[in-house]
Design a protein around this motif. Structure first.
Motif, PDB file in Angstrom:
ATOM      1  N   ASP A  76       0.998  -1.345  -0.478  1.00  0.00           N
ATOM      2  CA  ASP A  76       0.001   0.403   0.039  1.00  0.00           C
ATOM      3  C   ASP A  76       1.012   1.459   0.470  1.00  0.00           C
ATOM      4  O   ASP A  76       0.551   2.183  -0.689  1.00  0.00           O
ATOM      5  CB  ASP A  76      -0.937   0.097   1.141  1.00  0.00           C
ATOM      6  N   LEU A  79       1.624   1.288  -3.216  1.00  0.00           N
ATOM      7  CA  LEU A  79       0.981   2.508  -4.845  1.00  0.00           C
ATOM      8  C   LEU A  79       0.530   3.482  -4.412  1.00  0.00           C
ATOM      9  O   LEU A  79       0.370   3.961  -5.004  1.00  0.00           O
ATOM     10  CB  LEU A  79      -0.648   1.215  -3.983  1.00  0.00           C
ATOM     11  N   GLY A  80       0.919   4.077  -3.291  1.00  0.00           N
ATOM     12  CA  GLY A  80       1.436   5.531  -2.830  1.00  0.00           C
ATOM     13  C   GLY A  80       1.668   6.235  -2.589  1.00  0.00           C
ATOM     14  O   GLY A  80       1.629   7.273  -3.283  1.00  0.00           O
ATOM     15  N   GLY A  83       0.976   6.422  -7.008  1.00  0.00           N
ATOM     16  CA  GLY A  83       0.176   7.630  -6.719  1.00  0.00           C
ATOM     17  C   GLY A  83       0.353   9.053  -6.557  1.00  0.00           C
ATOM     18  O   GLY A  83      -0.937  10.400  -7.398  1.00  0.00           O
ATOM     19  N   HIS A 113      -0.604  -3.801 -10.893  1.00  0.00           N
ATOM     20  CA  HIS A 113      -1.781  -3.134  -9.967  1.00  0.00           C
ATOM     21  C   HIS A 113      -2.596  -2.030 -10.022  1.00  0.00           C
ATOM     22  O   HIS A 113      -3.496  -2.084  -9.430  1.00  0.00           O
ATOM     23  CB  HIS A 113      -1.305  -3.848  -8.546  1.00  0.00           C
ATOM     24  N   TYR A 114      -1.796  -1.510  -9.548  1.00  0.00           N
ATOM     25  CA  TYR A 114      -1.892  -0.421  -9.601  1.00  0.00           C
ATOM     26  C   TYR A 114      -2.618   0.137 -10.903  1.00  0.00           C
ATOM     27  O   TYR A 114      -3.658   0.473 -10.142  1.00  0.00           O
ATOM     28  CB  TYR A 114      -0.614   1.044 -10.029  1.00  0.00           C
ATOM     29  N   THR A 117      -6.505  -1.615 -10.249  1.00  0.00           N
ATOM     30  CA  THR A 117      -6.922  -1.906  -8.470  1.00  0.00           C
ATOM     31  C   THR A 117      -6.908  -0.576  -7.837  1.00  0.00           C
ATOM     32  O   THR A 117      -8.328   0.262  -7.473  1.00  0.00           O
ATOM     33  CB  THR A 117      -6.457  -2.678  -7.887  1.00  0.00           C
ATOM     34  N   THR A 118      -6.196   0.142  -7.982  1.00  0.00           N
ATOM     35  CA  THR A 118      -6.007   1.598  -7.183  1.00  0.00           C
ATOM     36  C   THR A 118      -6.192   3.134  -7.990  1.00  0.00           C
ATOM     37  O   THR A 118      -7.237   3.647  -7.515  1.00  0.00           O
ATOM     38  CB  THR A 118      -4.611   1.827  -6.166  1.00  0.00           C
ATOM     39  N   ALA A 119      -5.717   2.949  -9.823  1.00  0.00           N
ATOM     40  CA  ALA A 119      -6.581   3.767 -10.328  1.00  0.00           C
ATOM     41  C   ALA A 119      -6.081   3.661 -11.981  1.00  0.00           C
ATOM     42  O   ALA A 119      -5.667   3.826 -12.383  1.00  0.00           O
ATOM     43  CB  ALA A 119      -5.055   5.228 -10.104  1.00  0.00           C
TER      44      ALA A 119
END
Length: 213
Positions: A76, A79-80, A83, A113-114, A117-119
């Motif tokens: 996490d 991933l941050g 971002g 994955h980013y 799932t995230t963005a």
């Protein structure tokens, strides 16, 4: 190097002349210098590269096929970081549609994955060299085809010692399910390498994206 936020090593054409920004994410045990050396194998393109560096040169501790929980909280956090890099690029004049995500190995896994799932959004392009989304479970593509119109180059080696071809294929399928136009190729071999063909395919993606404006 950027001022404030996440430090990124930069190279390529001058920022004011760059049509695209490439966010270059290295693999485990590497640093931005590896991505810069690999970018030297690309053809000329009006882009500026930006490469963050993972703490201790590792974005997450366990293999990418381990459970998501096994790679927390580092996953996490990383991933941050991605971002924040995207946000910094937008602030400097490169909105997501002018940003190409490029990763190798662990970097390709993190970006997979980013973006899934995230963005999930319309980036300028996606280049994944030998990697795939994380976890033990099949990943369901995000709803609404948020990657519609995004070109993605996905490359790997058939008997790569770290990344099995089935996860690369599953990642390509998830990207297609999200709307991306995926160019997938898995070459024969046993080494954890980036082929000349992969570099050429990345160059072609950058050139095609530039020609569309």
């Amino acid at each position: 190097m950027t001022t404030g936020g996440v430090p990124m090593v930069e190279w390529g054409v001058a920022r004011e002349d760059a049509e695209l920004a490439v966010l270059a994410v290295h693999g485990r045990g590497q640093d931005p210098s590896f991505m810069r050396q690999t970018a030297d194998r690309f053809g000329a393109a009006p882009v500026r590269f930006h490469a963050p560096e993972a703490a201790d040169n590792t974005w997450y501790p366990q293999p990418f096929l381990a459970t998501i929980e096994a790679n927390q909280p580092a996953l996490d956090t990383s991933l941050g970081v991605i971002g924040e890099c995207v946000a910094q690029l937008e602030f400097s004049g490169f909105p997501p549609e002018r940003v190409v995500l490029w990763g190798f190995s662990q970097g390709a896994c993190l970006l997979s994955h980013y973006v899934l799932t995230t963005a999930p959004r319309r980036f300028g392009g996606i280049v994944l060299f030998t990697g795939g989304y994380l976890g033990t479970e099949a990943l369901r593509p995000p709803d609404g085809e948020p990657l519609r119109g995004v070109a993605a180059v996905v490359r790997s080696i058939e008997e790569d010692p770290f990344v099995p071809p089935h996860r690369v294929e599953d990642t390509a399928a998830a990207l297609r399910g999200a709307g991306a136009s995926v160019d997938l190729r898995i070459d024969p071999g046993t080494e954890h390498i980036i082929t000349d063909e992969a570099c050429e395919a990345a160059t072609n993606l950058l050139a095609a994206r530039h020609s569309r404006g």
